[in-house]
Design a protein around this motif. Structure first.
Motif, PDB file in Angstrom:
ATOM      1  N   LYS A  94     -10.980   1.842  -3.352  1.00  0.00           N
ATOM      2  CA  LYS A  94      -9.635   1.456  -2.910  1.00  0.00           C
ATOM      3  C   LYS A  94      -9.221   0.096  -3.458  1.00  0.00           C
ATOM      4  N   GLU A  95     -10.103  -0.874  -3.439  1.00  0.00           N
ATOM      5  CA  GLU A  95      -9.744  -2.220  -3.889  1.00  0.00           C
ATOM      6  C   GLU A  95      -9.315  -2.218  -5.357  1.00  0.00           C
ATOM      7  N   GLN A 137       0.816  -1.219   0.000  1.00  0.00           N
ATOM      8  CA  GLN A 137       0.000   0.000   0.000  1.00  0.00           C
ATOM      9  C   GLN A 137       0.846   1.264   0.000  1.00  0.00           C
ATOM     10  N   ARG A 174       2.200   7.603   4.644  1.00  0.00           N
ATOM     11  CA  ARG A 174       0.731   7.620   4.654  1.00  0.00           C
ATOM     12  C   ARG A 174       0.203   8.220   5.949  1.00  0.00           C
ATOM     13  N   ASP A 195      -4.641   4.166   6.523  1.00  0.00           N
ATOM     14  CA  ASP A 195      -5.221   3.064   5.751  1.00  0.00           C
ATOM     15  C   ASP A 195      -6.074   3.558   4.583  1.00  0.00           C
ATOM     16  N   LYS A 203      -2.321  -1.096  -8.852  1.00  0.00           N
ATOM     17  CA  LYS A 203      -0.953  -0.862  -8.403  1.00  0.00           C
ATOM     18  C   LYS A 203      -0.156  -2.160  -8.412  1.00  0.00           C
ATOM     19  N   MET A 239      -5.823  -0.659  -5.646  1.00  0.00           N
ATOM     20  CA  MET A 239      -4.796  -1.576  -5.150  1.00  0.00           C
ATOM     21  C   MET A 239      -4.487  -2.660  -6.182  1.00  0.00           C
ATOM     22  N   VAL A 297      -3.128   5.263  -0.619  1.00  0.00           N
ATOM     23  CA  VAL A 297      -2.258   4.393  -1.404  1.00  0.00           C
ATOM     24  C   VAL A 297      -1.218   5.290  -2.062  1.00  0.00           C
ATOM     25  N   TRP A 315       0.197  10.171  -4.125  1.00  0.00           N
ATOM     26  CA  TRP A 315      -0.727   9.321  -3.373  1.00  0.00           C
ATOM     27  C   TRP A 315      -2.166   9.564  -3.819  1.00  0.00           C
ATOM     28  N   GLU A 339       4.383   3.331   5.265  1.00  0.00           N
ATOM     29  CA  GLU A 339       3.413   3.607   6.329  1.00  0.00           C
ATOM     30  C   GLU A 339       3.654   4.966   6.977  1.00  0.00           C
TER      31      GLU A 339
END
Length: 471
Positions: free
Chosen positions: A332-333, A150, A156, A173, A339, A336, A176, A325, A153
């Motif tokens: 989101k799915e 993702q 993000r 969360d 990516k 992802m 991305v 980002w 961290e």
């Protein structure tokens, strides 16, 4: 603030009073001695304050009388007209023009008025170098290993924390990471569309977005756009049943520099959500406001996850780091999955370096200086346009961002102007780049990201002479 830059702080405050109209043309300013007493500064600092305001054409000196507020440069020039693209979809990219202009990128022998990025003189290069070294020390395998899928961290988390500046409530969360802003837009367009779909955009619009849509087989519907308030909402309502997705740059878009009012952002988010039309929001210029507070985003008012908020540090900190980002909301799915297919991982070291720079607090300090420099540049460039270009020239009045949109009479073809200007080592961005229709041939975008200097001023003066020849 360091004493060396105190004069910039004081001149900025006075400049703000002039721009807001608190100080009117003809009003007399305090004397050098009075300024010293008011701010507790020395004579040399006070003189530098007035020199800086004079350089921006905000004040004039009258012998034996003192300093007086000048008529602002943009008050001598009209705003560009509201764009009026035709209602249909078009796919007529100016053949070769975009590539020809972007091929000048990185050339040190040119005055690059065409590139919409801040020059290296306006960036904290030494600090960034230290962060890169520190990142290689801190990261597992010295930064050679893949990042989490993702994205970094730390990065993000820092982006999520900064979202409160525009009324966002993002978490790590929700985000991305991507390889820059265009990569984020690319993932969004691919996730939300299929060839033959129609995407609505501002007109004029960033060429990269137009090229991206075209490469994906999308039909582009360009919307009438006001140079101050952005997309005309009534125009969007009229075509709402014709579009499948929408891409907007609500805050200080390029090339117009318009900033959509808060109520317009709310209305557009509500309208698109009602019709279940996704909104890709490119907020890459949002941190570059000149005065006041950071404007909210469309994402601020998103309650359904229908807004995909994209940004990057390409226009504020490090264009070449390619750190961007997206907060994709309910998509989101899909993002992802894309990516994973197209990138697997984002760049490890640069993400960590940017994350640490944000966490240290240095980013906010840098942004304050950058915004001050860009606002000063905007005044310098506008003043030069008012002084050297034809009297019927129109120019935008951005309250942030990196661009000025310049409109000439229709005798001036800016594609032809580009070729002529290149012979004088000047690169501009002709207006035809910013549309897929036959419009804006008499317009151009110039970047205000170059460090202001006598050389830049002389090149603008030379460019003005070339425009006079064509008009």
């Amino acid at each position: 603030m360091k004493r060396d830059f105190l004069y910039l702080d004081i001149s900025g405050k006075i400049a703000g009073l002039i721009r807001k109209g608190t100080l009117q043309p003809g009003d007399k300013l305090p004397s050098v001695r009075m300024l010293c007493q008011e701010y507790g500064i020395g004579m040399n600092t006070a003189k530098r304050v007035f020199l800086e305001l004079e350089a921006q054409s905000l004040i004039v000196s009258k012998p034996q009388s003192g300093y007086f507020v000048n008529q602002l440069p943009y008050q001598r020039l009209q705003l560009p007209e509201v764009s009026k693209p035709s209602a249909g979809t078009h796919n007529k990219e100016p053949e070769g023009l975009i590539q020809k202009v972007f091929s000048t990128m990185g050339r040190n022998d040119l005055t690059l008025l065409s590139m919409g990025v801040p020059s290296s003189e306006l960036l904290p290069l030494a600090r960034l170098n230290k962060e890169i070294v520190q990142a290689t020390r801190n990261l597992r395998s010295a930064g050679t290993a893949y990042e989490p899928f993702q994205g970094n961290e730390n990065l993000r988390r820092m982006i999520a924390a900064r979202s409160h500046h525009w009324g966002g409530q993002l978490t790590a969360d929700d985000l991305v990471t991507t390889a820059g802003g265009m990569n984020a837009l690319s993932f969004c367009m691919m996730a939300l569309s299929q060839p033959g779909d129609t995407i609505a955009m501002e007109s004029p619009c960033y060429p990269g977005s137009l090229q991206l849509a075209r490469s994906l087989g999308l039909k582009v519907l360009e919307l009438p756009t006001h140079p101050v308030t952005g997309v005309e909402i009534e125009a969007l309502k009229k075509v709402i049943h014709k579009i499948d997705l929408c891409l907007l740059v609500p805050n200080f878009n390029t090339p117009l520099g318009s900033c959509m009012p808060t109520e317009n952002k709310k209305a557009i988010v509500k309208l698109l959500a009602k019709h279940n039309i996704p909104l890709i929001e490119d907020d890459i210029y949002g941190d570059l406001y000149f005065e006041g507070q950071r404007p909210p985003c469309c994402k601020t008012f998103d309650t359904t996850g229908n807004v995909l908020w994209c940004s990057a540090v390409s226009k504020t900190l490090a264009p070449g780091y390619r750190v961007g980002w997206v907060a994709p909301g309910k998509y989101k799915e899909e993002i992802m999955k894309l990516k994973l297919v197209h990138a697997i991982s984002s760049t490890t070291i640069t993400q960590e370096a940017v994350a640490n720079f944000l966490r240290s607090g240095k980013y906010e300090s840098h942004l304050r200086k950058l915004r001050s420099n860009l606002q000063s540049n905007c005044d310098h460039y506008t003043s030069a346009i008012a002084d050297y270009f034809p009297e019927d020239t129109r120019v935008s009045r951005p309250q942030g961002g990196l661009a000025l949109w310049v409109q000439f009479n229709k005798a001036v073809n800016t594609t032809e102007l580009f070729d002529i200007a290149m012979k004088h080592k000047i690169s501009i961005a002709p207006g035809r780049m910013f549309t897929l229709q036959h419009q804006f041939e008499h317009c151009m975008r110039i970047s205000i990201g170059l460090y202001w200097s006598d050389e830049v001023q002389q090149q603008l003066k030379r460019l003005g002479r070339l425009v006079h020849m064509l008009s």
